[in-house]
Design an enzyme around this catalytic site. Structure first.
Site, PDB file in Angstrom:
ATOM      1  N   ASP A  86       4.425   7.001   3.762  1.00  0.00           N
ATOM      2  CA  ASP A  86       3.747   5.844   4.407  1.00  0.00           C
ATOM      3  C   ASP A  86       4.649   5.633   5.722  1.00  0.00           C
ATOM      4  O   ASP A  86       3.840   4.752   6.465  1.00  0.00           O
ATOM      5  CB  ASP A  86       3.610   4.777   3.333  1.00  0.00           C
ATOM      6  CG  ASP A  86       2.133   4.675   3.039  1.00  0.00           C
ATOM      7  OD1 ASP A  86       1.081   5.535   3.685  1.00  0.00           O
ATOM      8  OD2 ASP A  86       1.844   3.969   2.236  1.00  0.00           O
ATOM      9  N   GLN A 123       0.956   1.703  -3.270  1.00  0.00           N
ATOM     10  CA  GLN A 123      -0.228   1.374  -2.763  1.00  0.00           C
ATOM     11  C   GLN A 123      -0.219  -0.539  -2.568  1.00  0.00           C
ATOM     12  O   GLN A 123       0.206  -1.219  -3.314  1.00  0.00           O
ATOM     13  CB  GLN A 123      -1.346   1.613  -3.783  1.00  0.00           C
ATOM     14  CG  GLN A 123      -2.842   1.145  -3.106  1.00  0.00           C
ATOM     15  CD  GLN A 123      -3.309   1.742  -1.852  1.00  0.00           C
ATOM     16  OE1 GLN A 123      -2.803   2.900  -1.738  1.00  0.00           O
ATOM     17  NE2 GLN A 123      -3.806   0.985  -1.041  1.00  0.00           N
ATOM     18  N   LYS A 165      -6.714   9.291  -2.101  1.00  0.00           N
ATOM     19  CA  LYS A 165      -5.540  10.046  -1.528  1.00  0.00           C
ATOM     20  C   LYS A 165      -5.289  11.114  -2.478  1.00  0.00           C
ATOM     21  O   LYS A 165      -4.657  12.365  -2.348  1.00  0.00           O
ATOM     22  CB  LYS A 165      -4.666   8.974  -1.330  1.00  0.00           C
ATOM     23  CG  LYS A 165      -4.752   8.021  -0.343  1.00  0.00           C
ATOM     24  CD  LYS A 165      -3.767   6.703  -0.346  1.00  0.00           C
ATOM     25  CE  LYS A 165      -4.184   5.895   0.735  1.00  0.00           C
ATOM     26  NZ  LYS A 165      -3.149   4.485   0.760  1.00  0.00           N
TER      27      LYS A 165
END
Length: 287
Positions: free
Chosen positions: A119, A96, A52
């Site tokens: 997200d 994460q 990412k």
């Protein structure tokens, strides 16, 4: 023959488009930035975060990374998130997952302002999706929609079977599909007859985390199959679908790897840019 949907190619096109827009914004001194927060030293999470961060840098964005030890407390992680939330240089924040078991993920995720929730996992983002309001959508579901659009697959009026009802993929993707005018049937762990749900569908999306769950008995000839699952085996990566058995049955299918996976990272890059652009507007997404 069954054609394979090249998610890697579509993702490269999206990321190149974002890089062009970032370069244009940079000329005005506005460079988006993503902050990734990694707690602990889980090898898989480290690999995902590295990918990412690489994608963000390749798009010309700024890479803000915070690494915390496995023993970090709930308060310590919350403090880092709060600092990033108030940093004007940070356009988006990504925590994460999974987190170490002593941490409460939902509480920490909800500390991320909705305007920086790249997200799309906060309660506020989920509410905006449910109400059809503007917001940052979860990356994998958004990536599936982009794949279908890139393939020219009409969603309005289409019969879609969504296999899996998880909060990361199945639930938000069902809502996105419904917003696009699809008729969606959902199967989950308590569905008594999976084939009865999937066989009538023109599009079958599988996101269960169960390796090889869906095969030819579940798919009608010519259907499009989107395999969101990914599993490591001694012979390589595989998905939730028995893809080899669907060759010649499915009309189109996403491979594993090279299908949905690259789209997830591409949509993270898109969301980071959107967060930055919306943050410069007078009427931003509320924090």
């Amino acid at each position: 023959m069954t054609s394979r949907i090249d998610g890697s190619k579509i993702a490269r096109r999206i990321r190149a488009s974002v890089a062009d827009r970032v370069a244009e914004a940079a000329r005005s001194g506005r460079v988006p930035g993503l902050a990734t927060v990694l707690v602990g030293d889980d090898p898989a999470s480290a690999v995902y975060v590295a990918a990412k961060r690489r994608a963000i840098r390749e798009a010309g964005m700024r890479d803000f990374h915070r690494q915390l030890p496995e023993r970090a407390t709930q308060l310590e992680v919350a403090t880092v998130i709060d600092e990033l939330a108030h940093d004007p240089e940070v356009s988006g924040i990504l925590l994460q997952l999974p987190l170490p078991p002593h941490l409460t993920a939902a509480t920490l995720i909800d500390r991320i302002p909705v305007a920086k929730d790249v997200d799309g996992l906060t309660t506020a983002s989920a509410g905006r999706l449910a109400r059809g309001e503007r917001g940052l959508r979860p990356c994998t579901p958004s990536g599936v929609i982009e794949l279908l659009d890139a393939e020219g697959i009409e969603l309005r009026g289409a019969c879609v079977a969504m296999v899996g009802w998880g909060e990361l993929v199945g639930s938000p993707l069902t809502q996105l599909l419904l917003r696009r005018g699809a008729t969606v049937s959902v199967a989950h762990e308590f569905t008594a007859d999976l084939a009865a749900v999937t066989r009538p569908a023109e599009i079958v999306v599988v996101a269960t985390g169960v390796r090889g769950l869906v095969g030819p008995e579940h798919v009608k000839p010519g259907a499009t199959v989107i395999d969101v699952g990914i599993h490591r085996t001694p012979t390589g990566l595989t998905g939730d679908v028995r893809a080899a058995e669907l060759d010649g049955i499915a009309g189109r299918i996403t491979p594993v790897p090279g299908g949905v996976g690259p789209m997830t990272i591409a949509m993270l890059v898109v969301n980071t840019l959107r967060a930055a652009e919306w943050g410069t507007e007078r009427q931003t997404v509320p924090a």
